[in-house]
Scaffold this motif. Structure first.
Motif: not given
Length: 517
Positions: A206-211, A224-226, A366-368
């Motif tokens: 899954d994707s992990n986004y830091k804004f 990032s990818a997890v 993509n979703k995350g």
């Protein structure tokens, strides 16, 4: 407490185990089997993994995969095209015994061992020494452990309290058990080197986004990818991440009995700690920036990685600075169904601070999970869905407590619905639709927004209604959500983009009509 103790026992036992290379020997055939090496993995964010294995010399060596081999829908293909006999077999496995005493009888007699044993109700302690004599009483199996440094120190350990036991100088025999495998026997091939491809589950990413909100107009996205591995140990394997939804037929083919409920969505409960630091390391290439993307499926190479089963991995993919708009979003759901009946009475829906931006990448997001930071402080968390390149999207950050919103609605009926009017078929105030009688109803709605901030607020308001808009003091943008002949009333989405001055109140009034049965 019991659950924690049980989990700790399982974890302790797992830490005691030693990885061994297991050779398979058939019950009726002395020929050994080798498991084809994994050469490439393509992991989809739907919990599906496309596995490529390599059979180096199938005419000389017989290959098989152990019983965790469950290809989706039983579909396997070979490259180059060839003919294989694929069948299930039951074989015997031999390996050193590492386990609880109740499973091994007198295997550790006169052997130096380390034992993890439960002391009391919660504590687990390690004991080392030589096994003198295990024996059985009326109520318990007992193992006698003599301390090697002090022979006079004798300890009696109940086998039911043993979490794990490991020999330090070999054991008397090997543990042998039956195991199911799937074997592959070539009958006709163009070459000795064959790639086997199939779909399975056990990998999830899954994707992990830091804004990071730098100011009121600029933000930085860290993508990032997890990756969660519940499939198999992989070492120096080329991995590709894919986002999007491939078509998977939910039917079982061939001889594999697969649960239809688990074909597409893999259960990722075992990856609940997936956003922690990764215990695995890369073998080659931190990550490859090249993205081979189509419109609806995105493929991204991340290089060769090593990851054991049960581990997860977090790695950076991309970083970008973009422009955004700071807004307050207020979404109101429909209070009526398509027949005009009230389906919810509560109008207490809060508004949220949100950001509006355009996906700047040449591939979809993509979703995350999305985490928001400002001035090195965590300010909110949300979830991103699929966003196409150059598509505008809105993500909510946190509750807008300094903007107070209220929604009020009153209805009035046009048409008598008494018993006498129902039998009066000439009553012009009645409407007959699909052989059912309806009355016309007009709803008067009011949206009130109070801005307690010292600066103006840009608001995006959306309201779903059933029926047709008659009038509004601020004209909304209308979108018809359904327009079917079998539906009595259309559902509409009304949208306003307005500015609320600092410390002021603004009202939106609206009238709409619908037919109600």
């Amino acid at each position: 407490m019991f659950k924690q103790k049980k989990c700790f026992k399982i974890l302790s036992f797992a830490l005691f185990l030693t990885t061994t290379n297991i050779a398979f020997s058939a019950e009726n055939n002395s020929q050994n089997y080798l498991e084809p090496k994994i050469s490439k993995l393509t992991i989809f964010d739907e919990g599906i993994v496309a596995v490529q294995r390599i059979l180096e010399n199938p005419f000389v060596q017989k290959y098989a995969i152990s019983d965790n081999f469950t290809p989706l829908n039983g579909s396997i293909n070979f490259v180059p095209f060839g003919s294989f006999i694929v069948k299930k077999e039951k074989v015997k496995t031999k390996a050193p015994i590492y386990g609880t005493f109740k499973d091994i009888n007198s295997t550790f007699l006169n052997k130096k061992v380390i034992i993890q044993s439960l002391v009391g109700e919660e504590d687990i302690q390690n004991f080392s020494g030589t096994v003198i004599q295990p024996f059985k009483t009326a109520n318990n199996d007992i193992i006698i452990l003599q301390d090697d440094k002090n022979p006079n120190n004798i300890r009696f350990i109940k086998t039911k309290d043993i979490v794990a036991i490991k020999s330090l100088n070999g054991i008397n025999n090997e543990y042998e058990t039956a195991k199911n495998i799937v074997s592959f026997t070539p009958t006709k091939l163009a070459t000795n080197k064959v790639y086997m491809n199939y779909l399975s589950h056990g990998f999830y990413w899954d994707s992990n986004y830091k804004f990071i909100l730098c100011d009121d107009k600029n933000l930085e996205i860290e993508h990032s990818a997890v990756i969660c591995n519940n499939f198999s140990d992989i070492e120096n394997i080329e991995v590709q991440l894919a986002s999007g939804t491939p078509q998977i037929f939910n039917q079982v083919a061939g001889f594999f009995a697969i649960d239809n409920q688990n074909l597409v969505k893999y259960d990722d409960d075992e990856c609940e700690d997936s956003f922690g630091e990764a215990p695995a390391t890369f073998v080659k290439n931190n990550f490859v920036k090249k993205v081979n993307s189509n419109t609806d499926l995105k493929f991204q190479n991340i290089g060769k990685i090593t990851l054991k089963k049960g581990e997860n991995l977090r790695l950076p993919l991309n970083k970008k600075n973009i422009k955004y708009d700071k807004i307050v979003q207020w979404d109101l759901d429909n209070t009526r169904n398509s027949y005009g009946a009230v389906q919810r009475k509560s109008f207490e829906t809060p508004c949220y601070n949100a950001i509006k931006f355009i996906n700047p990448y040449d591939y979809p997001l993509n979703k995350g999970l999305v985490q928001f930071y400002q001035n090195n402080k965590f300010i909110g968390q949300g979830h991103n869905n699929w966003v196409n390149p150059q598509q505008e999207t809105i993500l909510t950050v946190n509750h807008a407590k300094s903007v107070i919103v209220n929604y009020f609605e009153n209805s009035s009926t046009k048409g008598d619905v008494s018993f006498m009017s129902k039998i009066n078929k000439n009553n012009s105030k009645q409407q007959v639709i699909n052989n059912n009688r309806y009355r016309k109803e007009i709803n008067d709605a009011k949206l009130i927004i109070k801005n307690f901030r010292k600066e103006a607020v840009e608001m995006v308001i959306s309201l779903k209604i059933t029926g047709n808009v008659l009038e509004a003091n601020i004209k909304p943008q209308e979108t018809t959500l359904n327009n079917l002949t079998t539906v009595v009333n259309d559902s509409r989405l009304l949208t306003w983009e307005i500015t609320i001055p600092a410390q002021e109140t603004k009202e939106i009034t609206l009238s709409y009509e619908l037919f109600r049965r």
